[in-house]
Design a protein around this motif. Sequence first.
Motif, short mmCIF file in Angstrom:
data_model
loop_
_atom_site.label_atom_id
_atom_site.label_comp_id
_atom_site.label_asym_id
_atom_site.label_seq_id
_atom_site.Cartn_x
_atom_site.Cartn_y
_atom_site.Cartn_z
N GLN A 185 0.82 -1.21 0.00
CA GLN A 185 0.00 0.00 0.00
C GLN A 185 0.86 1.27 0.00
OE1 GLN A 185 -2.52 -0.53 3.52
NE2 GLN A 185 -2.79 -2.68 2.94
N LYS A 186 1.93 1.26 0.78
CA LYS A 186 2.76 2.46 0.94
C LYS A 186 3.64 2.73 -0.27
CE LYS A 186 6.28 4.43 4.01
NZ LYS A 186 7.12 4.19 5.21
N ASP A 187 4.27 1.69 -0.81
CA ASP A 187 5.25 1.89 -1.88
C ASP A 187 4.68 1.73 -3.29
OD1 ASP A 187 7.03 2.21 0.17
OD2 ASP A 187 7.94 0.22 -0.03
N ILE A 188 3.59 0.96 -3.41
CA ILE A 188 3.07 0.66 -4.75
C ILE A 188 1.75 1.38 -5.03
CG2 ILE A 188 2.33 -1.16 -6.31
CD1 ILE A 188 5.32 -1.25 -5.58
N LEU A 189 0.81 1.25 -4.12
CA LEU A 189 -0.55 1.73 -4.39
C LEU A 189 -0.79 3.18 -4.02
CD1 LEU A 189 -2.64 -1.36 -3.23
CD2 LEU A 189 -1.86 -0.80 -5.53
#
Length: 346
Positions: A224-228
Amino acid sequence: MMSRNLTEFQRNVIVILRNNGKSWTEIAREMREKYSKTVTKRGMQYLWKKYLNTGSVRDKIRKGRPTIVSPQASRAITRICKANRLLSVLNITHTYNTSAVQNVSVSTVQKILKKYGFRSYSAMKKPYLKLHQRLRRLSWATTYSAWGADKWGDVVFSDECIFQSYSSSNKLLIRRTSLEKNNAAFIQPVMRHGPHIHVWGCFNSNGVGLLKRINGNMNAEKYQKDILHDIDIVGKCLVFPKAAFVFQHDLAPPHKAKSTQAYLKNKNIEILPWPGNSPDLNPIENIWGILKRKVRPIQHKSAEELWNEVQSKWYKLSRNLCQKIVFSMPTRLELVKKSKGHPIKY
């Protein structure tokens, strides 16, 4: 026979002389003096008889040595092959000979199998699918078979992939002699822990989106933090000027985590339901395959060097290529229905 050593012109001379009423002794004397000393009366008589029967002095086209195996035996051999595709030619021969009236050799069986199109290939490797997984794939294909190319063009497909240098999985074909087997110039270097990178990417029919490098193990929070975190912007850019898109990702644990589902729901992003264990349905797998073939498999001394080349090749993938791959989705769904949920060729 003597006639095989004669040219077509010489054979015609014999026929003409015989038609003119000359005896075989006279014809033989004239032929030996002018054309060939190997002419015999018996040979000319065979030639004359062939001419009377066929109207031609040419030899029949020969098809080689006739086979001793009957059509029934050939079909029996192919049935043994069809019953168990894992049998070797030696085992097929042995199985047939145990009940056959006339034994056949391994080479004969091999020729028969080749004639009927049965050759030896390496089996395609596909994920194992349980019954309930095949049924879900079939149900999914039926549900979305109504989608046309335009609708699939609104989907942003995503996935993760690992790129590795000095990998033994990359076959390097080199042309050499048998004596050059251990020549250093013709050896493929393999490192157990060579440079490798873990990446995430997305694309749709308009082209490729962002390519992101993943450091360490992936979990729901990191996903969630790095991709989305910017997927709403990335997706809208890919379908621009349209305002809405459908996001696809598989059923990896970080993807199907409740926190990830809530995260995407808060961003008002529509998710495409996905059947498990189905990389053959995800067109980005074809993108990864093309990208891996474009990236040089050996010439990277560090992970950073590998990352730079993967990025370079990724952003050079054409829109036409992406569109062609995405628009194959209706065909994939039809193949899934036809195969009753089993893996397909993609």
